[in-house]
Scaffold this active site. Sequence first.
Site, PDB file in Angstrom:
ATOM      1  N   LYS A  97     -16.818  48.415 -22.539  1.00  0.00           N
ATOM      2  CA  LYS A  97     -17.390  48.268 -23.881  1.00  0.00           C
ATOM      3  C   LYS A  97     -18.799  47.646 -23.821  1.00  0.00           C
ATOM      4  O   LYS A  97     -19.707  48.107 -24.497  1.00  0.00           O
ATOM      5  CB  LYS A  97     -16.483  47.395 -24.764  1.00  0.00           C
ATOM      6  CG  LYS A  97     -15.065  47.942 -24.928  1.00  0.00           C
ATOM      7  CD  LYS A  97     -14.234  47.117 -25.911  1.00  0.00           C
ATOM      8  CE  LYS A  97     -13.932  45.708 -25.465  1.00  0.00           C
ATOM      9  NZ  LYS A  97     -13.048  45.597 -24.274  1.00  0.00           N
ATOM     10  N   ARG A 103      -9.675  42.233 -32.869  1.00  0.00           N
ATOM     11  CA  ARG A 103      -8.635  42.241 -31.837  1.00  0.00           C
ATOM     12  C   ARG A 103      -7.253  42.034 -32.433  1.00  0.00           C
ATOM     13  O   ARG A 103      -6.273  42.017 -31.694  1.00  0.00           O
ATOM     14  CB  ARG A 103      -8.905  41.119 -30.857  1.00  0.00           C
ATOM     15  CG  ARG A 103      -9.579  41.562 -29.554  1.00  0.00           C
ATOM     16  CD  ARG A 103      -9.846  40.307 -28.756  1.00  0.00           C
ATOM     17  NE  ARG A 103     -10.037  40.457 -27.365  1.00  0.00           N
ATOM     18  CZ  ARG A 103     -11.225  40.526 -26.748  1.00  0.00           C
ATOM     19  NH1 ARG A 103     -12.327  40.561 -27.439  1.00  0.00           N
ATOM     20  NH2 ARG A 103     -11.271  40.564 -25.441  1.00  0.00           N
ATOM     21  N   ARG A 126     -15.917  42.715 -11.196  1.00  0.00           N
ATOM     22  CA  ARG A 126     -16.886  42.035 -12.061  1.00  0.00           C
ATOM     23  C   ARG A 126     -16.840  40.524 -11.832  1.00  0.00           C
ATOM     24  O   ARG A 126     -17.857  39.835 -11.887  1.00  0.00           O
ATOM     25  CB  ARG A 126     -16.567  42.366 -13.532  1.00  0.00           C
ATOM     26  CG  ARG A 126     -17.571  41.791 -14.515  1.00  0.00           C
ATOM     27  CD  ARG A 126     -17.372  42.317 -15.915  1.00  0.00           C
ATOM     28  NE  ARG A 126     -16.284  41.656 -16.621  1.00  0.00           N
ATOM     29  CZ  ARG A 126     -15.882  41.975 -17.854  1.00  0.00           C
ATOM     30  NH1 ARG A 126     -16.459  42.974 -18.499  1.00  0.00           N
ATOM     31  NH2 ARG A 126     -14.904  41.323 -18.439  1.00  0.00           N
ATOM     32  N   ARG A 154     -17.143  34.527 -14.679  1.00  0.00           N
ATOM     33  CA  ARG A 154     -16.114  34.318 -15.712  1.00  0.00           C
ATOM     34  C   ARG A 154     -14.771  34.007 -15.062  1.00  0.00           C
ATOM     35  O   ARG A 154     -14.246  34.806 -14.297  1.00  0.00           O
ATOM     36  CB  ARG A 154     -15.983  35.580 -16.579  1.00  0.00           C
ATOM     37  CG  ARG A 154     -17.136  35.748 -17.543  1.00  0.00           C
ATOM     38  CD  ARG A 154     -17.000  37.013 -18.363  1.00  0.00           C
ATOM     39  NE  ARG A 154     -15.740  37.157 -19.068  1.00  0.00           N
ATOM     40  CZ  ARG A 154     -15.484  38.099 -19.953  1.00  0.00           C
ATOM     41  NH1 ARG A 154     -16.414  38.987 -20.248  1.00  0.00           N
ATOM     42  NH2 ARG A 154     -14.314  38.171 -20.542  1.00  0.00           N
ATOM     43  N   ARG A 157      -4.470  39.108 -20.008  1.00  0.00           N
ATOM     44  CA  ARG A 157      -5.403  39.737 -20.960  1.00  0.00           C
ATOM     45  C   ARG A 157      -4.940  41.154 -21.300  1.00  0.00           C
ATOM     46  O   ARG A 157      -5.037  41.584 -22.456  1.00  0.00           O
ATOM     47  CB  ARG A 157      -6.827  39.763 -20.382  1.00  0.00           C
ATOM     48  CG  ARG A 157      -7.437  38.374 -20.348  1.00  0.00           C
ATOM     49  CD  ARG A 157      -8.638  38.317 -19.442  1.00  0.00           C
ATOM     50  NE  ARG A 157      -9.776  39.039 -19.978  1.00  0.00           N
ATOM     51  CZ  ARG A 157     -10.833  39.379 -19.249  1.00  0.00           C
ATOM     52  NH1 ARG A 157     -10.895  39.089 -17.968  1.00  0.00           N
ATOM     53  NH2 ARG A 157     -11.836  40.011 -19.808  1.00  0.00           N
TER      54      ARG A 157
END
Length: 190
Positions: free
Chosen positions: A14, A89, A128, A134, A146
């Site tokens: 996204k 969400r 990532r 993160r 998640r």
Amino acid sequence: MANLVLFGPPGAGKGTQSERLIEKYGFIHLSTGDILRGEIKAQTTRGLEAKKLMDAGDLVPDDVVIGMIEHKIETAVGAKGFIFDGFPRTVAQAEALDSALESHGLAIDAMIALAVPDDELRTRLLERGKTSGRADDQNLDKINNRISVYKDETMPVAEFYSGQNKYKGVHGVGSIDSIFSDICSVIEDL
Ligand code: AMP
């Protein structure tokens, strides 16, 4: 110009696709994850409260993110079009978004939903995590949490937009360019 929800599980692309869409069409990009990470960096009370939930991969309460988005919409009224990324969400957030837009005479035109298999999401997020810094990208348990939060709490949002005939599915595996071109075709057909 359209107002879009860019939807999909964590790691669906996204953020990457939003960057391209902004460059091509001049959308205002509203990512609740980015806004929250900015608040953590600035050490605001809201950021510090959200951090624990975010690090664990759990959702921040609806009233917190809804308040943030309402404020951002107000300060950007008159924009060419919005891309909502990582928001809504939950169905409560989707309903609040409709009301906030309606109060400015606006509406969502389409939800563009990127579909990516779970295994591919895990691989992408761990990759990532090597550079994103993160905490929620670096640990498989958090990543799995998640993905399950997405399935339990966020997937019903797709039905919400299907019910309004706004759901547009896009296959989210392949080159960034080919996925981008599929998204552009959806936008240009609106
Ligand atoms: P993201 O950058 O979109 O992956 O979001 C990172 C984290 O921020 C999520 O795992 C949640 O903890 C929090 N977050 C971002 N957007 C929302 C939202 N719309 N509702 C609740 N929590 C959110």
